[in-house]
Motif scaffolding. Structure first.
Motif, PDB file in Angstrom:
ATOM      1  N   GLU A   1      77.060  34.098  24.348  1.00 24.50           N
ATOM      2  CA  GLU A   1      77.791  35.244  23.807  1.00 24.50           C
ATOM      3  C   GLU A   1      78.688  34.824  22.651  1.00 24.50           C
ATOM      4  O   GLU A   1      78.759  35.501  21.614  1.00 24.50           O
ATOM      5  CB  GLU A   1      78.620  35.906  24.904  1.00 24.50           C
ATOM      6  CG  GLU A   1      79.324  37.172  24.440  1.00 24.50           C
ATOM      7  CD  GLU A   1      79.892  37.990  25.579  1.00 24.50           C
ATOM      8  OE1 GLU A   1      80.346  39.125  25.326  1.00 24.50           O
ATOM      9  OE2 GLU A   1      79.891  37.500  26.729  1.00 24.50           O
ATOM     10  N   ARG A   2      79.342  33.696  22.799  1.00 28.45           N
ATOM     11  CA  ARG A   2      80.310  33.224  21.816  1.00 28.45           C
ATOM     12  C   ARG A   2      79.647  32.777  20.522  1.00 28.45           C
ATOM     13  O   ARG A   2      80.113  33.098  19.422  1.00 28.45           O
ATOM     14  CB  ARG A   2      81.102  32.069  22.434  1.00 28.45           C
ATOM     15  CG  ARG A   2      82.214  31.496  21.589  1.00 28.45           C
ATOM     16  CD  ARG A   2      83.000  30.454  22.378  1.00 28.45           C
ATOM     17  NE  ARG A   2      82.181  29.308  22.794  1.00 28.45           N
ATOM     18  CZ  ARG A   2      81.812  29.064  24.043  1.00 28.45           C
ATOM     19  NH1 ARG A   2      82.132  29.896  25.014  1.00 28.45           N
ATOM     20  NH2 ARG A   2      81.073  27.986  24.339  1.00 28.45           N
ATOM     21  N   GLU A   3      78.569  32.033  20.623  1.00 33.92           N
ATOM     22  CA  GLU A   3      77.952  31.418  19.444  1.00 33.92           C
ATOM     23  C   GLU A   3      76.713  32.145  18.953  1.00 33.92           C
ATOM     24  O   GLU A   3      76.410  32.104  17.756  1.00 33.92           O
ATOM     25  CB  GLU A   3      77.578  29.962  19.762  1.00 33.92           C
ATOM     26  CG  GLU A   3      78.763  29.073  20.024  1.00 33.92           C
ATOM     27  CD  GLU A   3      78.375  27.628  20.243  1.00 33.92           C
ATOM     28  OE1 GLU A   3      79.273  26.776  20.290  1.00 33.92           O
ATOM     29  OE2 GLU A   3      77.158  27.335  20.365  1.00 33.92           O
ATOM     30  N   ASN A   4      75.980  32.775  19.837  1.00 31.50           N
ATOM     31  CA  ASN A   4      74.698  33.366  19.452  1.00 31.50           C
ATOM     32  C   ASN A   4      74.693  34.888  19.469  1.00 31.50           C
ATOM     33  O   ASN A   4      73.710  35.506  19.066  1.00 31.50           O
ATOM     34  CB  ASN A   4      73.587  32.856  20.382  1.00 31.50           C
ATOM     35  CG  ASN A   4      73.496  31.347  20.416  1.00 31.50           C
ATOM     36  OD1 ASN A   4      74.075  30.707  21.276  1.00 31.50           O
ATOM     37  ND2 ASN A   4      72.791  30.763  19.459  1.00 31.50           N
ATOM     38  N   GLY A   5      75.777  35.494  19.968  1.00 30.70           N
ATOM     39  CA  GLY A   5      75.836  36.949  20.018  1.00 30.70           C
ATOM     40  C   GLY A   5      74.899  37.552  21.040  1.00 30.70           C
ATOM     41  O   GLY A   5      74.407  38.668  20.856  1.00 30.70           O
ATOM     42  N   LEU A   6      74.635  36.814  22.128  1.00 29.85           N
ATOM     43  CA  LEU A   6      73.694  37.262  23.150  1.00 29.85           C
ATOM     44  C   LEU A   6      74.410  37.438  24.481  1.00 29.85           C
ATOM     45  O   LEU A   6      75.031  36.504  24.997  1.00 29.85           O
ATOM     46  CB  LEU A   6      72.564  36.233  23.308  1.00 29.85           C
ATOM     47  CG  LEU A   6      71.625  36.084  22.121  1.00 29.85           C
ATOM     48  CD1 LEU A   6      70.784  34.814  22.262  1.00 29.85           C
ATOM     49  CD2 LEU A   6      70.723  37.305  21.995  1.00 29.85           C
ATOM     50  N   ALA A   7      74.339  38.637  25.020  1.00 28.84           N
ATOM     51  CA  ALA A   7      74.906  38.914  26.338  1.00 28.84           C
ATOM     52  C   ALA A   7      73.839  38.620  27.383  1.00 28.84           C
ATOM     53  O   ALA A   7      72.753  39.216  27.359  1.00 28.84           O
ATOM     54  CB  ALA A   7      75.366  40.362  26.423  1.00 28.84           C
ATOM     55  N   ALA A   8      74.121  37.688  28.281  1.00 32.27           N
ATOM     56  CA  ALA A   8      73.127  37.269  29.275  1.00 32.27           C
ATOM     57  C   ALA A   8      73.787  37.144  30.636  1.00 32.27           C
ATOM     58  O   ALA A   8      75.007  36.971  30.758  1.00 32.27           O
ATOM     59  CB  ALA A   8      72.503  35.933  28.875  1.00 32.27           C
ATOM     60  N   GLN A   9      72.956  37.221  31.675  1.00 34.28           N
ATOM     61  CA  GLN A   9      73.395  37.036  33.048  1.00 34.28           C
ATOM     62  C   GLN A   9      72.944  35.655  33.536  1.00 34.28           C
ATOM     63  O   GLN A   9      71.946  35.113  33.054  1.00 34.28           O
ATOM     64  CB  GLN A   9      72.810  38.123  33.943  1.00 34.28           C
ATOM     65  CG  GLN A   9      73.216  39.535  33.553  1.00 34.28           C
ATOM     66  CD  GLN A   9      74.723  39.728  33.591  1.00 34.28           C
ATOM     67  OE1 GLN A   9      75.389  39.306  34.540  1.00 34.28           O
ATOM     68  NE2 GLN A   9      75.258  40.367  32.554  1.00 34.28           N
ATOM     69  N   PRO A  10      73.652  35.069  34.501  1.00 35.04           N
ATOM     70  CA  PRO A  10      73.272  33.747  34.994  1.00 35.04           C
ATOM     71  C   PRO A  10      71.826  33.650  35.480  1.00 35.04           C
ATOM     72  O   PRO A  10      71.199  32.599  35.342  1.00 35.04           O
ATOM     73  CB  PRO A  10      74.269  33.498  36.132  1.00 35.04           C
ATOM     74  CG  PRO A  10      75.476  34.276  35.745  1.00 35.04           C
ATOM     75  CD  PRO A  10      74.941  35.519  35.096  1.00 35.04           C
ATOM     76  N   ASN A  11      71.277  34.741  36.033  1.00 43.04           N
ATOM     77  CA  ASN A  11      69.895  34.676  36.512  1.00 43.04           C
ATOM     78  C   ASN A  11      68.876  34.677  35.372  1.00 43.04           C
ATOM     79  O   ASN A  11      67.671  34.567  35.609  1.00 43.04           O
ATOM     80  CB  ASN A  11      69.605  35.837  37.467  1.00 43.04           C
ATOM     81  CG  ASN A  11      69.564  37.182  36.765  1.00 43.04           C
ATOM     82  OD1 ASN A  11      70.323  37.429  35.834  1.00 43.04           O
ATOM     83  ND2 ASN A  11      68.679  38.056  37.199  1.00 43.04           N
ATOM     84  N   GLU A  12      69.360  34.774  34.137  1.00 42.89           N
ATOM     85  CA  GLU A  12      68.483  34.711  32.964  1.00 42.89           C
ATOM     86  C   GLU A  12      68.585  33.355  32.265  1.00 42.89           C
ATOM     87  O   GLU A  12      67.991  33.162  31.199  1.00 42.89           O
ATOM     88  CB  GLU A  12      68.845  35.836  31.989  1.00 42.89           C
ATOM     89  CG  GLU A  12      68.605  37.222  32.573  1.00 42.89           C
ATOM     90  CD  GLU A  12      69.179  38.338  31.726  1.00 42.89           C
ATOM     91  OE1 GLU A  12      68.533  39.402  31.631  1.00 42.89           O
ATOM     92  OE2 GLU A  12      70.291  38.151  31.158  1.00 42.89           O
ATOM     93  N   VAL A  13      69.303  32.423  32.867  1.00 38.44           N
ATOM     94  CA  VAL A  13      69.483  31.077  32.314  1.00 38.44           C
ATOM     95  C   VAL A  13      68.940  30.059  33.302  1.00 38.44           C
ATOM     96  O   VAL A  13      69.200  30.141  34.500  1.00 38.44           O
ATOM     97  CB  VAL A  13      70.976  30.788  32.032  1.00 38.44           C
ATOM     98  CG1 VAL A  13      71.191  29.316  31.688  1.00 38.44           C
ATOM     99  CG2 VAL A  13      71.490  31.683  30.911  1.00 38.44           C
ATOM    100  N   ILE A  14      68.160  29.098  32.793  1.00 40.54           N
ATOM    101  CA  ILE A  14      67.657  28.014  33.630  1.00 40.54           C
ATOM    102  C   ILE A  14      67.931  26.689  32.930  1.00 40.54           C
ATOM    103  O   ILE A  14      67.604  26.519  31.746  1.00 40.54           O
ATOM    104  CB  ILE A  14      66.151  28.184  33.952  1.00 40.54           C
ATOM    105  CG1 ILE A  14      65.663  27.021  34.822  1.00 40.54           C
ATOM    106  CG2 ILE A  14      65.314  28.350  32.708  1.00 40.54           C
ATOM    107  CD1 ILE A  14      64.273  27.254  35.416  1.00 40.54           C
TER     108      ILE A  14
END
Length: 387
Positions: free
Chosen positions: A82-95
C-alpha cells in the motif's frame, strides 16, 4: 535406474550453471572475475540484521509458521504494497517464498495447464523459459521493442499468460505508465492472465516505476506480482521473495508450496519483513549508477561493442554482433583466456549480445575485468582482420 523424461529433456539454468563454474574455478584458487551474475558488494540493511538478531534471542525464534508465511509478516508486506506500490491487499493474498524463482514456479504451476502458451518478451531472464519447459508449457518469444505500443501488441501472438518483467532484466528498461496501460488493455482484450516480475522495483536510476496491478482490476484479471529482496537489499543468498496474487491463486500456490518446502524459515520471514519495511536503499542506487557510468566510459570508444545505458538494474547489455554472433563461444574463450565470466545473450534469447553484472567486488576489480574484456575483443578483432 530411471530418470524422468521431463527432467532428462531439461538443462540447468544458464545463469546458475555459469556461476557454478566460476565457483569451481575459485575453489581451485583460480582468479576469476565474475560478471555472469549480479552479486552486490554491499551488506544487507542494518535494520534487517538487527531484526534477525532480536529474533534469535526470542525463545520462539524457530517456530513453524503457516505455509504462506506468518500472519504478522504478511501484514507487514501488505503495508509495503500500500505504501510503495499503491496496492490494497489482504494477508491471504500474499505468499512468502524462497526467492522470486519459487514464486514464479508456483504461480506458473497454479495458473496454467500443460500445453498452455506463455508470451515472454526477449531478451528474457532465463528462468522464465526454463520454468515453462519444466511445466510442459509453450514459451512464445517476442522481441521487446524500445516502446510498447498498441500496434506492436496487436501483432503479438495469442497466449494464455503473459510474463512482464519491470524493471527489465537484462536491458534495464523501465516501462512507462502509458506502456503498461497499453499492456493492460491488450491482456484484458485477449483474456490472458499476467505474471509481473517487479524484483528490481527499487533499482531505478531515474524513471518512475509503476506497478502493473495498479492499472487494472488485478483480482478479476488474474495478475500475480512477484517481489524479491535479493538485489534491492543485497540479500542474494538469503533467498527472500513474496508474491501478491488473487486469493484463489495465492491459495493454489500455497497448496503447491506445502509439500515442497512448507513455509520459509521463520528467520528468513523476519528478514523479509524488515527488508521491505526499510524502503529503497539510495546509497546502493547511487553507487550502482556510478559503476554503470564507469563501465560506459571505459567502453565508449570500443568499435566492436555497443553498450546500452540501462535505466535500472544491476546489468549492462552489450551488442557484439559486429564481432561475433556466437556469444556462447565468445564467453567460453573470454573465460579461458582472460579469466572473466559473462553471460552470453543466447541464454537470454538473443545471440550476439552479452550481459555484464557490474555490481560485484570492488571498483578496481570492475575496471580490471572490463579492461580484460576489451583486450580480448580487440585481439579477436585483429585476428579476424588478419584472416
Amino acid at each position: 535406474m530411471k530418470i524422468s523424461q521431463r527432467i532428462a529433456a531439461s538443462r540447468p539454468l544458464a545463469t546458475t550453471a555459469m556461476h557454478g563454474r566460476v565457483e569451481d574455478f575459485r575453489n581451485k584458487s583460480m582468479g576469476i572475475i565474475d560478471f555472469s551474475i549480479a552479486i552486490s558488494h554491499f551488506s544487507p540493511p542494518a535494520s534487517v540484521l538487527d531484526a534477525v538478531a532480536r529474533a534469535m534471542q526470542d525463545e520462539r525464534t524457530m517456530p513453524y509458521t503457516g505455509v504462506a508465511g506468518a500472519l504478522d509478516v504478511r501484514r507487514s508486506l501488505c503495508g509495503k504494497l500500500e505504501r510503495e506500490n499503491g496496492l490494497a491487499a489482504q494477508p491471504n493474498e500474499v505468499i512468502v517464498t524462497n526467492g522470486a524463482k519459487q514464486a514464479l514456479y508456483q504461480a506458473l504451476y497454479a495458473m496454467t495447464d500443460p500445453g498452455d502458451r506463455v508470451l515472454i518478451f526477449k531478451p528474457h531472464w532465463p528462468a522464465y523459459v526454463t520454468t515453462c519447459q519444466l511445466l510442459g508449457l509453450e514459451p512464445v518469444l517476442v522481441d521487446l521493442p524500445d516502446t510498447v505500443t498498441p500496434a506492436f501488441l496487436a501483432d503479438c501472438p495469442q497466449a494464455d499468460l503473459v510474463i512482464v518483467n519491470n524493471p527489465h532484466n537484462p536491458t534495464g528498461k523501465v516501462y512507462t505508465r502509458t506502456e503498461l496501460e497499453h499492456l493492460c488493455a491488450w491482456v484484458h482484450a485477449r483474456g490472458a492472465q499476467v505474471i509481473v516480475d517487479e524484483s528490481y522495483e527499487h533499482l531505478s536510476f531515474g524513471p518512475v516505476h509503476t506497478s502493473f496491478a495498479t492499472l487494472c482490476d488485478w483480482r478479476a484479471l488474474g495478475v500475480v506480482t512477484i517481489f524479491s529482496a535479493s538485489q534491492s537489499y543485497a540479500m542474494m543468498g538469503w533467498r527472500l521473495g513474496f508474491a501478491l496474487a488473487p486469493g484463489a491463486i495465492a491459495s493454489a500456490m500455497q497448496t503447491l508450496q506445502g509439500p515442497i518446502t512448507a513455509a520459509c524459515s521463520h528467520l528468513a520471514q523476519v528478514a523479509t519483513a524488515a527488508a521491505f519495511d526499510s524502503g529503497p536503499q539510495q546509497h546502493m542506487i547511487d553507487e550502482y549508477r556510478a559503476r554503470r557510468d564507469q563501465v560506459l566510459r571505459q567502453v565508449a570508444d570500443v568499435p566492436w561493442l555497443d553498450m546500452h545505458c540501462p535505466d535500472s538494474g544491476p546489468y549492462l547489455w552489450g551488442d557484439v554482433r559486429s564481432l561475433s554472433s556466437d556469444t556462447v563461444a565468445f564467453a567460453e574463450d573470454l573465460l579461458a583466456e582472460e579469466g572473466v565470466a559473462i553471460m552470453p545473450g543466447d541464454a537470454l534469447g538473443v545471440p550476439g549480445f552479452i550481459r555484464i553484472g557490474y555490481i560485484c567486488d570492488d571498483v578496481d576489480t570492475l575496471v580490471e575485468g572490463v579492461r580484460r574484456l576489451v583486450a580480448f575483443g580487440d585481439r579477436l578483432l585483429e585476428q579476424r582482420a588478419a584472416a
